[in-house]
Design a protein around this motif. Structure first.
Motif, mmCIF file in Angstrom:
data_model
loop_
_atom_site.group_PDB
_atom_site.id
_atom_site.type_symbol
_atom_site.label_atom_id
_atom_site.label_comp_id
_atom_site.label_asym_id
_atom_site.label_seq_id
_atom_site.Cartn_x
_atom_site.Cartn_y
_atom_site.Cartn_z
ATOM 1 N N TYR A 507 38.753 28.075 46.178
ATOM 2 C CA TYR A 507 39.076 28.353 44.522
ATOM 3 C C TYR A 507 38.011 28.574 44.540
ATOM 4 C CZ TYR A 507 40.922 31.150 40.526
ATOM 5 O OH TYR A 507 40.840 32.106 39.686
ATOM 6 N N VAL A 508 37.543 27.664 44.124
ATOM 7 C CA VAL A 508 36.863 26.220 42.933
ATOM 8 C C VAL A 508 35.513 26.407 43.146
ATOM 9 C CG1 VAL A 508 35.737 24.661 41.793
ATOM 10 C CG2 VAL A 508 38.837 24.982 41.510
ATOM 11 N N ASN A 509 35.035 26.767 44.560
ATOM 12 C CA ASN A 509 33.892 26.541 45.320
ATOM 13 C C ASN A 509 34.050 27.831 45.453
ATOM 14 O OD1 ASN A 509 33.210 23.726 44.919
ATOM 15 N ND2 ASN A 509 34.550 23.946 46.898
ATOM 16 N N ALA A 510 34.012 29.054 45.493
ATOM 17 C CA ALA A 510 33.943 30.446 45.518
ATOM 18 C C ALA A 510 34.041 31.155 46.831
ATOM 19 C CB ALA A 510 32.819 31.069 44.273
ATOM 20 N N LYS A 511 35.090 30.189 47.651
ATOM 21 C CA LYS A 511 34.767 30.996 48.656
ATOM 22 C C LYS A 511 35.685 32.407 48.596
ATOM 23 C CE LYS A 511 36.586 30.151 53.622
ATOM 24 N NZ LYS A 511 37.371 28.818 54.680
ATOM 25 N N LEU A 512 37.328 31.624 47.827
ATOM 26 C CA LEU A 512 38.174 32.466 47.473
ATOM 27 C C LEU A 512 37.640 33.341 46.240
ATOM 28 C CD1 LEU A 512 41.842 31.079 48.116
ATOM 29 C CD2 LEU A 512 40.801 32.436 49.655
ATOM 30 N N LEU A 513 37.086 34.399 45.961
ATOM 31 C CA LEU A 513 36.734 34.843 44.909
ATOM 32 C C LEU A 513 37.259 35.621 43.537
ATOM 33 C CD1 LEU A 513 33.777 34.830 43.243
ATOM 34 C CD2 LEU A 513 32.763 36.702 44.009
ATOM 35 N N TYR A 514 37.331 35.000 42.044
ATOM 36 C CA TYR A 514 37.716 35.883 41.324
ATOM 37 C C TYR A 514 37.409 35.992 40.161
ATOM 38 C CZ TYR A 514 41.413 37.741 37.715
ATOM 39 O OH TYR A 514 42.257 37.949 36.421
ATOM 40 N N CYS A 515 36.738 36.847 38.840
ATOM 41 C CA CYS A 515 35.823 36.415 38.375
ATOM 42 C C CYS A 515 36.742 36.858 37.066
ATOM 43 C CB CYS A 515 34.761 37.326 38.247
ATOM 44 S SG CYS A 515 33.505 36.643 39.596
ATOM 45 N N HIS A 516 36.812 36.261 35.953
ATOM 46 C CA HIS A 516 37.358 36.490 34.953
ATOM 47 C C HIS A 516 36.541 38.061 34.219
ATOM 48 C CE1 HIS A 516 40.055 33.106 34.752
ATOM 49 N NE2 HIS A 516 39.396 32.825 35.861
ATOM 50 N N PRO A 517 37.098 38.943 33.362
ATOM 51 C CA PRO A 517 36.200 40.021 32.571
ATOM 52 C C PRO A 517 36.498 39.492 31.300
ATOM 53 C CG PRO A 517 38.964 40.360 33.115
ATOM 54 C CD PRO A 517 38.762 39.147 33.563
ATOM 55 N N PRO A 518 34.886 40.292 30.867
ATOM 56 C CA PRO A 518 35.078 40.077 29.504
ATOM 57 C C PRO A 518 36.706 40.678 28.956
ATOM 58 C CG PRO A 518 33.438 41.320 30.299
ATOM 59 C CD PRO A 518 33.916 41.170 31.579
ATOM 60 N N PRO A 519 37.196 40.555 27.948
ATOM 61 C CA PRO A 519 38.281 41.034 26.568
ATOM 62 C C PRO A 519 38.460 42.368 26.542
ATOM 63 C CG PRO A 519 36.859 39.036 25.602
ATOM 64 C CD PRO A 519 36.479 39.263 26.770
ATOM 65 N N ASP A 520 39.687 42.909 27.195
ATOM 66 C CA ASP A 520 39.547 43.895 26.863
ATOM 67 C C ASP A 520 39.061 45.286 28.046
ATOM 68 O OD1 ASP A 520 41.617 43.854 23.703
ATOM 69 O OD2 ASP A 520 39.347 44.487 22.907
ATOM 70 N N VAL A 521 39.467 44.074 29.236
ATOM 71 C CA VAL A 521 38.891 45.078 29.933
ATOM 72 C C VAL A 521 40.123 44.583 31.372
ATOM 73 C CG1 VAL A 521 37.021 44.965 31.780
ATOM 74 C CG2 VAL A 521 36.507 44.925 29.468
ATOM 75 N N ASP A 522 40.295 45.842 32.369
ATOM 76 C CA ASP A 522 41.306 45.063 32.941
ATOM 77 C C ASP A 522 40.811 44.028 34.602
ATOM 78 O OD1 ASP A 522 43.903 45.799 34.268
ATOM 79 O OD2 ASP A 522 43.126 47.403 35.305
ATOM 80 N N PRO A 523 41.361 43.791 34.515
ATOM 81 C CA PRO A 523 41.173 42.107 35.467
ATOM 82 C C PRO A 523 41.387 43.290 36.999
ATOM 83 C CG PRO A 523 42.479 41.335 34.362
ATOM 84 C CD PRO A 523 42.383 42.881 34.030
ATOM 85 N N VAL A 524 42.291 43.947 37.518
ATOM 86 C CA VAL A 524 41.973 44.535 38.688
ATOM 87 C C VAL A 524 41.200 45.571 38.786
ATOM 88 C CG1 VAL A 524 44.285 46.371 40.197
ATOM 89 C CG2 VAL A 524 44.550 43.775 38.722
ATOM 90 N N ASP A 525 40.673 45.875 37.851
ATOM 91 C CA ASP A 525 39.618 46.897 37.970
ATOM 92 C C ASP A 525 38.094 46.333 37.326
ATOM 93 O OD1 ASP A 525 38.501 50.041 38.064
ATOM 94 O OD2 ASP A 525 37.458 49.399 36.079
ATOM 95 N N PHE A 526 38.135 45.222 37.539
ATOM 96 C CA PHE A 526 37.421 44.077 37.069
ATOM 97 C C PHE A 526 37.042 43.980 38.355
ATOM 98 C CE2 PHE A 526 34.631 40.553 35.384
ATOM 99 C CZ PHE A 526 33.377 41.227 35.523
ATOM 100 N N ASN A 527 37.578 43.868 38.959
ATOM 101 C CA ASN A 527 37.324 42.982 40.718
ATOM 102 C C ASN A 527 37.917 43.759 41.860
ATOM 103 O OD1 ASN A 527 37.461 39.329 39.870
ATOM 104 N ND2 ASN A 527 38.688 40.471 38.701
ATOM 105 N N GLU A 528 37.800 45.004 41.889
ATOM 106 C CA GLU A 528 37.936 45.865 42.581
ATOM 107 C C GLU A 528 37.163 45.586 43.480
ATOM 108 O OE1 GLU A 528 39.166 50.261 43.082
ATOM 109 O OE2 GLU A 528 38.668 49.693 41.286
ATOM 110 N N GLU A 529 35.783 46.242 43.433
ATOM 111 C CA GLU A 529 34.431 45.292 44.431
ATOM 112 C C GLU A 529 34.259 44.493 44.442
ATOM 113 O OE1 GLU A 529 30.819 46.796 42.354
ATOM 114 O OE2 GLU A 529 31.942 48.183 41.474
#
Length: 672
Positions: A507-529
């Motif tokens: 996870y830390v090395n980005a094999k499992l990639l997750y990006c935190h969104p800016p404030p007031d942005v839905d995390p699910v929609d931000f990481n859909e692509e």
């Protein structure tokens, strides 16, 4: 014959050192006093966490105070009872209230300032002022932690490391703060940007004028973000009036390596053929440009994930979202750097070229960025705080100088320690509690992505097995440990702690990639692509077994992906016993036995499943006494002739018959 020369040092240096240590130990034991003497070689050692006693001793050293301790004066301090909820994670409501409280007190979260100084101060006076200011800063953070109950990230507690930062800020004209693109706000120190504007003059001397230096936020590892995600972050930083730039040290380093390989191949070709160089040079440049545009991102610090190049989307054409190259980043340094005529030295002369200071957390790619700018490995790369002991200046060219600062862990607000482990702030190999970080990974990464990435078939406990049908950390860890053969020594159970370390490092090395969104942005929609790309990259990957029991064994449990079949190989007609039905495999097997067997009428004699034979292998049933041969494997009573025939067949001709060839077994084989 002359007598041997007498040795004046009969005891030797080693004996003298041992005697000195024994003497000091005896004095401390008799006096009951503690000491805070530190070896000079460890002055610049990075200290991010301290025990209560160590923190007390270091605070006393900074204050220049002496203290005494009383022995055998024990006082029992009552501790509060363990809360009923999970202490490692917060509920959604508690997390929202904690973030709101942190936002209201963010101005109290500061970095230590070097006190103003003037020429004429002695080194002793300057050292005392710096220690007093650092002690006040430590007291302010302790008040946030103890009185206001804020959770802070482990921050640098060694004043010698902060002095290196002060020197870098005073030397530099442009300070570049490098952050990780997956969570920029967590690695950005807002108070550092304010402190940079407060540094006075060319050397920080008091009364020489402030607001001379400039800030630049460099978002490294931007290749892990899509064009849409970079556009959302660009909109946020534009609203905050922050000067920023997107960069990827991994891309830049890979392109430089590719260029060196092509030049080496071209030199070898030149040695073989003396002619034809002019005709091949143009095609080589075109091939290099094409590879720069379409080449996938290589791994950086174990990173094995990259996003495809986006050229047709509208966000990709936005100049703000462009991932800069090395030359473009150098040009940006010149454009953002302040006017050098505002800086005057002691002799009244102006600096001839700008100095760019690079600061940031460990493991954000600071040293990799320097290596990419230089074009070759000049700075050692490490994710451990304190790898770079002293600040160092590097002449990037005749027009610009880089000043590298040791990796600093700035104080930041945090909600839980689990989030700090996932962000790479706390070392994974030293963690003791792993269910909290793994639970965060499960919340951020979909179950389908985890299964496809690791080739697993994760089983979730349903209501029938005492669960709630929700994926938990224990389900992922036990499945991963069984699939990889991780077992505890002497127990044979899955080693979940070892599995957690592997997953968290991925996870830390980005094999499992997750990006935190800016404030007031839905995390699910931000990481859909990102999720769609992750599933597409690992589509069709072979699934690992969920048990080490072989397929020939009668206790083998097939995969959920395979449909359930009856004894004759056909698919059952009852929809309640299919593999896609809700419930565990054992529940499905029980339903299959109830609905498909002769449970309603017919022969009600006891029998052994599969008729005592599974793929040609006899059922392992004990047959030692005559009465055990009276009933067959299917429950039918046998005649005397059949019993005699079976007993004769079981008789062995000799001891050699019992010897079987031993087969190699992997660790964890037989776990069900």
């Amino acid at each position: 014959m002359a007598p041997p020369k007498r040795n004046n040092n009969a005891s030797g240096l080693g004996r003298a050192i041992i005697n000195k240590q024994v003497k000091d130990l005896r004095e401390r034991h008799e006096s009951g006093l503690y000491t805070t003497d530190v070896d000079n070689s460890s002055r610049l050692k990075s200290v991010t966490q301290e025990r209560d006693l160590d923190e007390f001793l270091s605070t006393a050293t900074l204050a220049g105070l002496e203290f005494t301790a009383e022995r055998r004066n024990v006082k029992i301090v009552s501790t509060p009872s363990v809360p009923s909820h999970n202490p490692h994670l917060l509920s959604e409501e508690d997390e929202r209230s904690a973030l709101q409280k942190q936002s209201e007190n963010r101005q109290r979260l500061r970095v230590p300032r070097r006190p103003g100084w003037k020429r004429g101060l002695t080194p002793v006076q300057l050292d005392r002022q710096e220690k007093d200011a650092f002690l006040d800063w430590r007291r302010g953070l302790a008040e946030l932690q103890d009185r206001d109950k804020f959770l802070l990230t482990p921050f640098e507690r060694n004043i010698e490391v902060w002095r290196q930062l002060w020197r870098v800020l005073e030397r530099s004209h442009l300070i570049v703060q490098i952050v990780d693109a997956r969570n920029p706000l967590n690695f950005r120190c807002e108070d550092l940007e304010s402190y940079i504007l407060d540094v006075e003059g060319p050397e920080g001397e008091e009364g020489t004028g402030s607001v001379l230096r400039r800030n630049l936020l460099l978002i490294n590892k931007s290749d892990l973000l899509t064009a849409r995600q970079r556009r959302l972050w660009a909109d946020y930083f534009d609203r905050q009036n922050v000067t920023y730039a997107f960069f990827s040290a991994a891309n830049a380093g890979a392109l430089q390596e590719l260029r060196r390989e092509m030049e080496l191949a071209k030199m070898r070709e030149t040695e073989k053929e003396a002619t034809g160089n002019e005709e091949s040079s143009g095609s080589d440049d075109e091939d290099l440009q094409a590879l720069e545009d379409e080449m996938p991102v290589p791994p950086e610090n174990g990173q094995t994930f990259s996003l495809p190049v986006e050229e047709d989307s509208e966000d990709a054409h936005d100049p703000r979202t462009r991932v800069l190259s090395v030359l473009e980043l150098e040009d940006l340094f010149f454009r953002v750097a302040p006017d050098l005529t505002t800086f005057k030295g002691t002799a009244g002369n102006h600096p001839t070229k700008p100095v760019v200071g690079l600061v940031g957390y460990p493991n954000v790619g600071k040293s990799s960025t320097i290596n990419a700018l230089i074009g070759e490995k000049k700075v050692s790369v490490s994710s451990t705080p304190g790898k770079t002991k002293h600040f160092q200046t590097i002449n990037l060219s005749s027009d610009i100088t880089l000043c590298d600062c040791p990796g600093l862990v700035f104080p930041q607000f945090a909600t839980t320690k689990a989030s700090m482990v996932c962000d790479g702030i706390l070392p994974i190999d030293q963690m003791r509690e792993y269910t909290g970080p793994i639970t965060l990974v499960i919340k951020r990464i979909m179950k389908e992505v985890l299964e496809a990435t690791y080739g697993l078939d994760i089983q979730v406990k349903g209501v029938e097995d005492g669960g709630d049908g929700v994926l938990r950390a224990e389900d992922l860890l036990s499945t991963y440990a069984v699939a990889r053969g991780f077992t505890r020594a002497g127990q044979g159970t899955p080693d979940e702690a070892r599995a957690a370390r592997y997953i968290l490092k991925d996870y830390v090395n980005a094999k499992l990639l997750y990006c935190h969104p800016p404030p007031d942005v839905d995390p699910v929609d931000f990481n859909e692509e990102t999720r769609a790309v992750s599933l597409a990259r690992v589509a069709g990957k072979k699934r690992a077994p969920i048990t080490r029991v072989g397929k020939d064994s009668v206790t083998f449990i097939p995969s959920n992906s395979a449909p359930a079949t009856t004894k004759d190989g056909s698919t059952p007609s009852n929809p309640m016993i299919t593999s896609n039905s809700k419930g565990s495999r054992r529940v499905n097997a029980l339903d299959h036995e109830f609905f498909e067997s002769n449970a309603f009428g017919g022969d009600s004699r006891p029998f052994i499943q599969n008729g005592g034979d599974q793929n040609g292998t006899a059922f392992p049933r004990v047959k030692m006494f005559p009465h055990q041969f009276g009933v067959g494997d299917d429950g039918r009573p046998l005649s005397a002739a059949e019993v005699t025939a079976r007993m004769q067949a079981m008789q062995t001709p000799g001891k050699k018959h019992h010897k079987a060839k031993r087969t190699k077994q992997r660790s964890g084989k037989g776990f069900d």
